[in-house]
Design a protein around this motif. Structure first.
Motif, short mmCIF file in Angstrom:
data_model
loop_
_atom_site.label_atom_id
_atom_site.label_comp_id
_atom_site.label_asym_id
_atom_site.label_seq_id
_atom_site.Cartn_x
_atom_site.Cartn_y
_atom_site.Cartn_z
N ARG A 93 0.87 -1.18 0.00
CA ARG A 93 0.00 0.00 0.00
C ARG A 93 0.90 1.22 0.00
NH1 ARG A 93 0.60 2.12 4.93
NH2 ARG A 93 0.90 0.74 6.69
N LEU A 94 0.40 2.31 -0.54
CA LEU A 94 1.16 3.55 -0.55
C LEU A 94 1.46 3.94 0.89
CD1 LEU A 94 2.19 5.73 -2.57
CD2 LEU A 94 0.11 7.01 -2.04
N VAL A 103 0.03 12.33 -8.05
CA VAL A 103 -1.21 12.01 -8.76
C VAL A 103 -1.40 10.50 -8.70
CG1 VAL A 103 -2.39 12.08 -10.99
CG2 VAL A 103 -1.01 14.03 -10.24
N VAL A 104 -2.58 10.08 -8.22
CA VAL A 104 -2.84 8.66 -8.00
C VAL A 104 -4.21 8.27 -8.55
CG1 VAL A 104 -1.42 8.63 -5.90
CG2 VAL A 104 -3.88 9.01 -5.70
N SER A 105 -4.41 6.96 -8.64
CA SER A 105 -5.72 6.41 -8.97
C SER A 105 -6.09 5.43 -7.85
CB SER A 105 -5.68 5.67 -10.30
OG SER A 105 -6.93 5.04 -10.55
N VAL A 106 -7.37 5.38 -7.52
CA VAL A 106 -7.86 4.43 -6.52
C VAL A 106 -8.85 3.46 -7.16
CG1 VAL A 106 -7.45 5.97 -4.56
CG2 VAL A 106 -9.66 6.05 -5.75
N ASP A 107 -8.93 3.49 -8.49
CA ASP A 107 -9.90 2.64 -9.18
C ASP A 107 -9.29 1.92 -10.38
OD1 ASP A 107 -9.62 4.71 -10.97
OD2 ASP A 107 -11.70 5.39 -10.84
N ALA A 130 -10.76 8.72 0.04
CA ALA A 130 -9.75 7.73 -0.30
C ALA A 130 -8.58 7.84 0.67
CB ALA A 130 -9.28 7.92 -1.73
N ALA A 131 -7.91 6.71 0.91
CA ALA A 131 -6.75 6.65 1.79
C ALA A 131 -5.61 5.94 1.06
CB ALA A 131 -7.11 5.90 3.07
N GLU A 132 -4.43 5.98 1.64
CA GLU A 132 -3.25 5.37 1.01
C GLU A 132 -3.51 3.90 0.66
OE1 GLU A 132 -3.15 7.27 3.75
OE2 GLU A 132 -1.67 8.84 3.37
#
Length: 160
Positions: A93-94, A103-107, A130-132
């Motif tokens: 996990r991050l 810049v991240v994606s959670v999907d 959203a969380a890490e």
């Protein structure tokens, strides 16, 4: 089980998705190389903590890893708006405290943004911040890479 983790990390380090607006797949003006290092805390000569980055022979839950992608523009022209996308291996996990501008994606790479701006749908259809632990991908957009220029993109992750 630990060897399974290492193989997952090695595969992930080299499973880098890179896209560049001006370059086609045949051109490949930017070379990419990935690696993974483990943060190891040892004692220095004065009894204080010293943090070293080492090759991850064995990893266990809670270990902090540094995932990195090095890039080099091998062409004779500047490359504009080059995008590097790295999927996070499922076994990590991050890390908390990651760069807030990352810049991240959670999907799974469908949508992108800063972690603080993203939401996820939990069981029962309830939406939450959203969380890490929700991050599936990280992405960097390099505005311009000059001919011969090299650099390194990094993020920390924790073994689940």
């Amino acid at each position: 089980m630990h060897n399974k983790f290492i193989s997952v990390f090695a595969a992930a380090a080299f499973a880098i998705g890179a896209f560049s607006a001006p370059a086609t797949a045949q051109d490949k003006p930017v070379t990419l190389a990935g690696d993974v290092m483990k943060e190891q805390i040892t004692l220095d000569d004065n009894g204080g903590d010293r943090i070293e980055m080492v090759a991850p022979d064995v990893v266990i839950p809670g270990d902090r890893l540094l995932f990195a992608t090095s890039y080099t523009n091998t062409s004779g022209e500047a490359i504009e708006d080059f995008v590097v996308t790295n999927p996070l291996p499922a076994a990590v996990r991050l890390s908390e405290g990651s760069d807030a501008d990352l810049v991240v994606s959670v999907d799974g790479g469908e949508t992108w943004g800063k972690l603080n701006d993203l939401r996820v749908e939990s069981e029962g259809g309830v939406s939450r911040d959203a969380a890490e632990i929700d991050v599936t991908h990280v992405r960097w957009t390099l505005a311009s890479i000059a001919p011969g220029e090299s650099g390194r993109l990094e993020y920390y992750a924790i073994v689940r």
